[in-house]
Design a protein around this motif. Structure first.
Motif, PDB file in Angstrom:
ATOM      1  N   SER A 206      59.827   8.484  18.149  1.00  0.00           N
ATOM      2  CA  SER A 206      59.453   7.318  17.461  1.00  0.00           C
ATOM      3  C   SER A 206      59.559   7.680  15.554  1.00  0.00           C
ATOM      4  N   ALA A 207      58.737   8.704  15.582  1.00  0.00           N
ATOM      5  CA  ALA A 207      58.402   9.074  14.152  1.00  0.00           C
ATOM      6  C   ALA A 207      59.717   9.177  13.515  1.00  0.00           C
ATOM      7  N   LEU A 208      60.708  10.003  14.200  1.00  0.00           N
ATOM      8  CA  LEU A 208      61.998  10.376  13.536  1.00  0.00           C
ATOM      9  C   LEU A 208      62.604   8.993  13.262  1.00  0.00           C
ATOM     10  N   ARG A 209      62.568   7.877  13.951  1.00  0.00           N
ATOM     11  CA  ARG A 209      63.260   6.790  13.709  1.00  0.00           C
ATOM     12  C   ARG A 209      62.493   5.873  12.868  1.00  0.00           C
ATOM     13  N   GLY A 210      61.293   6.209  12.474  1.00  0.00           N
ATOM     14  CA  GLY A 210      60.348   5.459  11.385  1.00  0.00           C
ATOM     15  C   GLY A 210      59.773   4.505  11.825  1.00  0.00           C
ATOM     16  N   VAL A 211      59.289   4.473  13.242  1.00  0.00           N
ATOM     17  CA  VAL A 211      58.958   3.200  14.067  1.00  0.00           C
ATOM     18  C   VAL A 211      57.308   3.393  14.141  1.00  0.00           C
ATOM     19  N   CYS A 212      56.840   2.228  13.700  1.00  0.00           N
ATOM     20  CA  CYS A 212      55.206   2.724  14.146  1.00  0.00           C
ATOM     21  C   CYS A 212      54.451   1.176  14.228  1.00  0.00           C
ATOM     22  N   LYS A 213      54.531   0.715  15.248  1.00  0.00           N
ATOM     23  CA  LYS A 213      53.884  -0.547  15.308  1.00  0.00           C
ATOM     24  C   LYS A 213      52.486  -0.861  14.753  1.00  0.00           C
ATOM     25  N   ALA A 214      51.624   0.173  14.688  1.00  0.00           N
ATOM     26  CA  ALA A 214      50.047  -0.080  14.448  1.00  0.00           C
ATOM     27  C   ALA A 214      50.073   0.004  13.129  1.00  0.00           C
ATOM     28  N   LEU A 215      51.208   0.766  12.320  1.00  0.00           N
ATOM     29  CA  LEU A 215      51.074   0.872  10.998  1.00  0.00           C
ATOM     30  C   LEU A 215      52.535   0.901  10.186  1.00  0.00           C
ATOM     31  N   PRO A 216      53.190  -0.154  10.428  1.00  0.00           N
ATOM     32  CA  PRO A 216      54.327  -0.269   9.939  1.00  0.00           C
ATOM     33  C   PRO A 216      54.737  -0.182   8.619  1.00  0.00           C
ATOM     34  N   GLU A 217      53.632  -0.545   7.670  1.00  0.00           N
ATOM     35  CA  GLU A 217      53.710  -0.354   6.233  1.00  0.00           C
ATOM     36  C   GLU A 217      53.472   0.963   5.861  1.00  0.00           C
ATOM     37  N   ARG A 218      52.865   2.088   6.502  1.00  0.00           N
ATOM     38  CA  ARG A 218      52.557   3.232   6.256  1.00  0.00           C
ATOM     39  C   ARG A 218      53.801   4.286   6.468  1.00  0.00           C
ATOM     40  N   ALA A 219      54.568   3.395   7.624  1.00  0.00           N
ATOM     41  CA  ALA A 219      55.706   4.133   8.134  1.00  0.00           C
ATOM     42  C   ALA A 219      56.959   4.132   7.031  1.00  0.00           C
ATOM     43  N   ALA A 220      56.684   2.966   6.439  1.00  0.00           N
ATOM     44  CA  ALA A 220      57.800   2.572   5.387  1.00  0.00           C
ATOM     45  C   ALA A 220      57.701   3.213   4.131  1.00  0.00           C
ATOM     46  N   GLU A 221      56.553   3.747   3.871  1.00  0.00           N
ATOM     47  CA  GLU A 221      56.174   4.315   2.400  1.00  0.00           C
ATOM     48  C   GLU A 221      56.060   5.769   2.524  1.00  0.00           C
ATOM     49  N   PRO A 222      56.234   6.245   1.188  1.00  0.00           N
ATOM     50  CA  PRO A 222      56.133   7.795   1.005  1.00  0.00           C
ATOM     51  C   PRO A 222      54.850   8.128   1.328  1.00  0.00           C
TER      52      PRO A 222
ATOM     53  N   ALA B 288      43.789  10.299   6.002  1.00  0.00           N
ATOM     54  CA  ALA B 288      44.765  10.913   6.223  1.00  0.00           C
ATOM     55  C   ALA B 288      45.278  11.050   7.878  1.00  0.00           C
ATOM     56  N   THR B 289      44.381  10.599   8.374  1.00  0.00           N
ATOM     57  CA  THR B 289      44.460  10.705   9.953  1.00  0.00           C
ATOM     58  C   THR B 289      45.312   9.590  10.429  1.00  0.00           C
ATOM     59  N   ASP B 290      45.778   8.529   9.557  1.00  0.00           N
ATOM     60  CA  ASP B 290      46.931   7.764   9.712  1.00  0.00           C
ATOM     61  C   ASP B 290      48.169   8.540  10.262  1.00  0.00           C
ATOM     62  N   LEU B 291      48.053   9.807  10.108  1.00  0.00           N
ATOM     63  CA  LEU B 291      49.315  10.705  10.371  1.00  0.00           C
ATOM     64  C   LEU B 291      49.357  10.864  11.992  1.00  0.00           C
ATOM     65  N   GLY B 292      48.305  10.559  12.570  1.00  0.00           N
ATOM     66  CA  GLY B 292      48.248  10.462  14.189  1.00  0.00           C
ATOM     67  C   GLY B 292      49.010   9.346  14.605  1.00  0.00           C
ATOM     68  N   PHE B 293      48.922   8.103  13.849  1.00  0.00           N
ATOM     69  CA  PHE B 293      49.543   6.904  14.340  1.00  0.00           C
ATOM     70  C   PHE B 293      51.062   7.130  14.077  1.00  0.00           C
ATOM     71  N   LEU B 294      51.568   7.558  12.991  1.00  0.00           N
ATOM     72  CA  LEU B 294      52.684   7.677  12.686  1.00  0.00           C
ATOM     73  C   LEU B 294      53.523   8.733  13.488  1.00  0.00           C
ATOM     74  N   LEU B 295      52.950   9.728  14.122  1.00  0.00           N
ATOM     75  CA  LEU B 295      53.584  10.692  14.969  1.00  0.00           C
ATOM     76  C   LEU B 295      53.342  10.357  16.380  1.00  0.00           C
ATOM     77  N   HIS B 296      52.447   9.215  16.485  1.00  0.00           N
ATOM     78  CA  HIS B 296      52.244   8.781  17.915  1.00  0.00           C
ATOM     79  C   HIS B 296      51.559   9.705  18.802  1.00  0.00           C
ATOM     80  N   LYS B 297      50.477  10.670  18.301  1.00  0.00           N
ATOM     81  CA  LYS B 297      49.978  11.772  18.667  1.00  0.00           C
ATOM     82  C   LYS B 297      48.447  11.481  18.355  1.00  0.00           C
ATOM     83  N   HIS B 298      47.476  11.404  19.304  1.00  0.00           N
ATOM     84  CA  HIS B 298      46.255  11.336  18.876  1.00  0.00           C
ATOM     85  C   HIS B 298      45.719  12.608  18.266  1.00  0.00           C
TER      86      HIS B 298
END
Length: 525
Positions: free
Chosen positions: A106-122, A15-25
């Motif tokens: 960045s999260a609003l744009r759906g951009v996440c270089k660290a986990l691009p596949e997670r940003a693209a899926e529900p 669940a902590t992948d949320l931090g990557f998607l929001l770009h906030k540790h």
């Protein structure tokens, strides 16, 4: 002002992948300056199984008043205390929406270089807004979020005062959203709908707000059943901006329905020869006629084919006695302009799917500078000709001038029904290029159509075969009129069919009788 975003996970997909998607540790509490206060991002919980990110916005009431100069909700110049004591620091509003776009850009744009596949899926999401202004009540909140894919939309009204239940409910609600959505989609929905429910913005709504709305609404707003309300409120009921946004959203909806790009249907302004959509060379003179002394003199100032076509259409409409005319696929308004010059046409409606074309047409016609009487004769509206539209009913005549060849052949039956079946004007005039004449265009390479957007160009026999299927199917007769020089070998450059609803047809003039036939006459022959 508070909002939380929660998700769950597994050891394989924590669940902590949320931090990557929001770009906030998750291990940090961060603060960000905004124009009206400080936004804090913190994580009340962060584990493999559950992770919650919280956005806390501290609004500075003094800064809000000073920047707003006492204007807007919460800033009443005749009540000094009300400028500082209001709900702005506590209830979700456009202030929180701006903080979302600033902190989670960045999260609003759906951009996440660290986990691009997670940003693209529900993701399994739970979003809570403890205090949400709801002008329209809990029912409106449900109607706005309900169609957006959430499994649960829990809206609980907040009591005006819990110590005095008889006072009833306040205009605030507690909102909980649960479901599996892309994080970017969820944030975009909040960005648009928070100020919509508050029905107020803390800043001046400029024209660039239309672009912000379309970007944030991509993928969901065009099809939303409350699209008009959302658009109007988001743009602070500014009529001009609302109309622009509505037209562009309708274009998106039509493009999605037909599974094509918006640019593919909003291309009417980009035609290289807007005055003559189908003529590489506008003289439209055959080699034989061009060589005569009379035509040699006329060739110094030839009549453009587009003008010849408009004259032929106007003649057909006058002979039909039409007063109310639809120009279907009006483009940049050349025919509409010609119709308005004749007082016999008391109502002229230009219809096109392209917003840009309608904008150019309005400029060409100088709609804003028309007298009240003249403006009452003309209407420009956006619509797709492959869908039935009740606004097209009740007119004497309709014109499809150089339109059908821009449609894919499988879409033609839909246009036929929308025009001949549903709208059913007494007269329908259709013009289209005659592909046989293309050999006379010196500048047109062999095998090429006259315009890059033409999906087909018909021979005279093909055009007549189509017309003679459409006419009896919908209760019309049809006659044919050549437009431009009628070459003895390849025919005219433009072919025109005039459909007349059974029982309403007026006798043709002697000139027309010499060059046209009806379906019944041809069958008899």
């Amino acid at each position: 002002m508070f909002l939380t975003i929660n998700t769950t996970g597994t050891p394989e997909r924590p669940a902590t992948d949320l931090g990557f998607l929001l770009h906030k540790h998750p291990d940090k509490a961060q603060a960000f300056s905004t124009s009206h206060g400080t936004a804090h991002v913190l994580y009340p919980e962060a584990s493999v199984e559950r992770c919650t990110a919280a956005l806390l916005l501290e609004v500075d009431p003094v800064a809000l008043v000073r920047r707003g100069k006492g204007k807007g909700r919460g800033g009443a110049p005749d009540a000094a205390l009300a400028q500082y004591v209001n709900d702005r620091p506590y209830a979700a509003s456009s202030l929180l929406a701006v903080a979302l776009s600033t902190v989670f850009k960045s999260a609003l744009r759906g951009v996440c270089k660290a986990l691009p596949e997670r940003a693209a899926e529900p993701l399994p999401l739970r979003i809570e807004v403890p205090a949400l202004p709801a002008r329209g009540g809990a029912e409106l909140v449900g109607s706005l979020f309900g169609p957006l894919g959430w499994t649960t939309v829990d809206v609980r009204p907040v009591a005006l005062d819990e110590a005095f239940p008889t006072w009833g409910e306040s205009r605030y609600v507690q909102l909980v959203l649960e479901g599996e959505l892309r994080l970017a989609d969820a944030l975009r929905q909040l960005y648009v709908l928070l100020p919509v429910l508050d029905d107020a913005k803390h800043y001046w709504v400029a024209p660039d707000e239309v672009e912000k709305l379309l970007r944030a609404g991509e993928g969901w707003l065009a099809e939303h059943p409350e699209r008009q309300l959302i658009t109007s409120r988001y743009l602070s009921r500014r009529w001009g901006l609302t109309r622009e946004a509505t037209n562009r959203l309708e274009l998106v909806r039509l493009a999605e329905a037909d599974d094509i790009d918006v640019e593919a249907i909003d291309n009417a302004v980009e035609n290289p020869a807007p005055e003559s959509d189908d003529a590489p060379a506008e003289t439209a003179l055959t080699p034989e006629t061009a060589s005569t002394p009379e035509t040699a003199a006329a060739a110094k100032k030839p009549v453009p084919l587009a003008e010849q076509r408009r004259d032929a259409i106007l003649t057909a409409l006058r002979d039909a006695g039409a007063a109310s005319v639809l120009d279907l696929g009006c483009g940049q308004g050349q025919l509409v302009q010609a119709l308005l010059k004749d007082v016999r046409f008391t109502k002229v409606v230009g219809v096109d799917v392209s917003v840009r074309a309608l904008t150019v047409a309005a400029r060409r016609l100088k709609v804003e500078r028309m007298s009240e009487r003249q403006a009452g004769r003309v209407t420009l509206m956006q619509s797709s000709l492959t869908y039935t539209d009740k606004r097209l009913k009740g007119h004497d005549a309709a014109v499809l001038s150089e339109v059908i060849e821009h449609l894919d052949l499988p879409r033609l039956p839909a246009l036929e029904y929308a025009v001949f079946g549903a709208a059913r004007p007494a007269t329908v005039v259709v013009t289209t290029p005659n592909v046989e004449y293309n050999v006379r265009w010196e500048t047109l390479p062999a095998g090429h159509v006259r315009h890059r957007d033409h999906r087909f160009e018909w021979t005279r026999a093909e055009f007549r075969a189509w017309a003679e299927k459409v006419a009896p199917r919908h209760g019309y007769t049809v006659r044919y009129v050549p437009v431009g020089p009628d070459d003895p070998e390849v025919g005219p450059p433009t072919q025109m069919a005039v459909f007349t609803a059974t029982g309403t047809r007026k006798p043709a003039t002697s000139a027309q009788t010499a060059t046209t036939t009806t379906v019944k006459e041809e069958k008899a022959a």
